[in-house]
Design a protein around this motif. Sequence first.
Motif, mmCIF file in Angstrom:
data_model
loop_
_atom_site.group_PDB
_atom_site.id
_atom_site.type_symbol
_atom_site.label_atom_id
_atom_site.label_comp_id
_atom_site.label_asym_id
_atom_site.label_seq_id
_atom_site.Cartn_x
_atom_site.Cartn_y
_atom_site.Cartn_z
ATOM 1 N N ALA A 90 0.791 -1.084 0.044
ATOM 2 C CA ALA A 90 -0.097 -0.212 -0.135
ATOM 3 C C ALA A 90 0.950 1.554 -0.091
ATOM 4 O O ALA A 90 1.938 1.509 0.675
ATOM 5 N N GLY A 91 0.635 2.173 -1.067
ATOM 6 C CA GLY A 91 1.441 3.225 -1.149
ATOM 7 C C GLY A 91 1.328 4.329 -0.054
ATOM 8 O O GLY A 91 0.247 4.390 0.810
ATOM 9 N N HIS A 92 1.833 5.377 -0.426
ATOM 10 C CA HIS A 92 1.566 6.824 0.558
ATOM 11 C C HIS A 92 0.320 7.154 0.572
ATOM 12 O O HIS A 92 -0.346 7.192 -0.570
ATOM 13 N N GLY A 93 -0.281 7.684 1.663
ATOM 14 C CA GLY A 93 -1.901 7.830 1.894
ATOM 15 C C GLY A 93 -2.643 6.977 1.468
ATOM 16 O O GLY A 93 -3.977 7.255 1.610
ATOM 17 N N VAL A 94 -2.265 5.605 1.726
ATOM 18 C CA VAL A 94 -3.471 4.547 1.585
ATOM 19 C C VAL A 94 -3.294 3.856 2.844
ATOM 20 O O VAL A 94 -2.139 3.377 3.256
ATOM 21 N N SER A 95 -4.421 3.342 3.290
ATOM 22 C CA SER A 95 -4.337 2.503 4.632
ATOM 23 C C SER A 95 -3.744 1.096 4.072
ATOM 24 O O SER A 95 -3.981 0.592 3.143
ATOM 25 N N ARG A 96 -3.176 0.464 5.143
ATOM 26 C CA ARG A 96 -2.789 -0.983 5.026
ATOM 27 C C ARG A 96 -4.295 -1.744 4.381
ATOM 28 O O ARG A 96 -4.469 -2.748 3.697
ATOM 29 N N MET A 97 -5.321 -1.398 5.127
ATOM 30 C CA MET A 97 -6.603 -2.085 4.940
ATOM 31 C C MET A 97 -7.081 -1.853 3.396
ATOM 32 O O MET A 97 -7.556 -2.868 2.694
ATOM 33 N N GLU A 98 -7.004 -0.687 2.892
ATOM 34 C CA GLU A 98 -7.280 -0.219 1.579
ATOM 35 C C GLU A 98 -6.305 -1.312 0.703
ATOM 36 O O GLU A 98 -6.636 -1.727 -0.297
ATOM 37 N N GLY A 99 -5.160 -1.314 1.044
ATOM 38 C CA GLY A 99 -4.051 -2.162 0.226
ATOM 39 C C GLY A 99 -4.587 -3.644 0.142
ATOM 40 O O GLY A 99 -4.612 -4.156 -0.733
#
Length: 155
Positions: A90-99
Amino acid sequence: MMNGLWGAFGIGVLSGLRSMSGVAALSWAASLGRIRTGWLPLGPEARGLATMAALAEMAGDKMWFAPDRRIAPSFLVRLVLGAAGGAALAGHGVSRMEGAVTGVGGAVAGTLLGRAARGATTRSGRDWARALTEDALAAGLAVALVRSTMGPGRP
């Protein structure tokens, strides 16, 4: 935010195509210091083992007795690996959950599209060509994902 999800989706697709190739890509990225997670082993032994497992999966996938990737245990493993890889990439500005959720979506896509493109068997020369093309695609995607990871500054 979409930029931060490409790696997560890519590792999911890779896990759907060749589950152990996703593990190997994560292992290489971690050992090169390109991603930081507390749960990925960093040593050369872990990287070598993951790479050997990926190569063994590529070889075993062509055996007549290889199970279909869509059966529940195989599909579930691909989803879990896609989620774990998606969280790790998961990239910058993205939560681990979204990733993780994006990685699962990629794993579903990789599993189903890879199976559909591949066909049912590896009994003919054409079937083997499709299987080897899938291997080459998975290997290329793994290299691209490791190269695209950002480095030690990654969250």
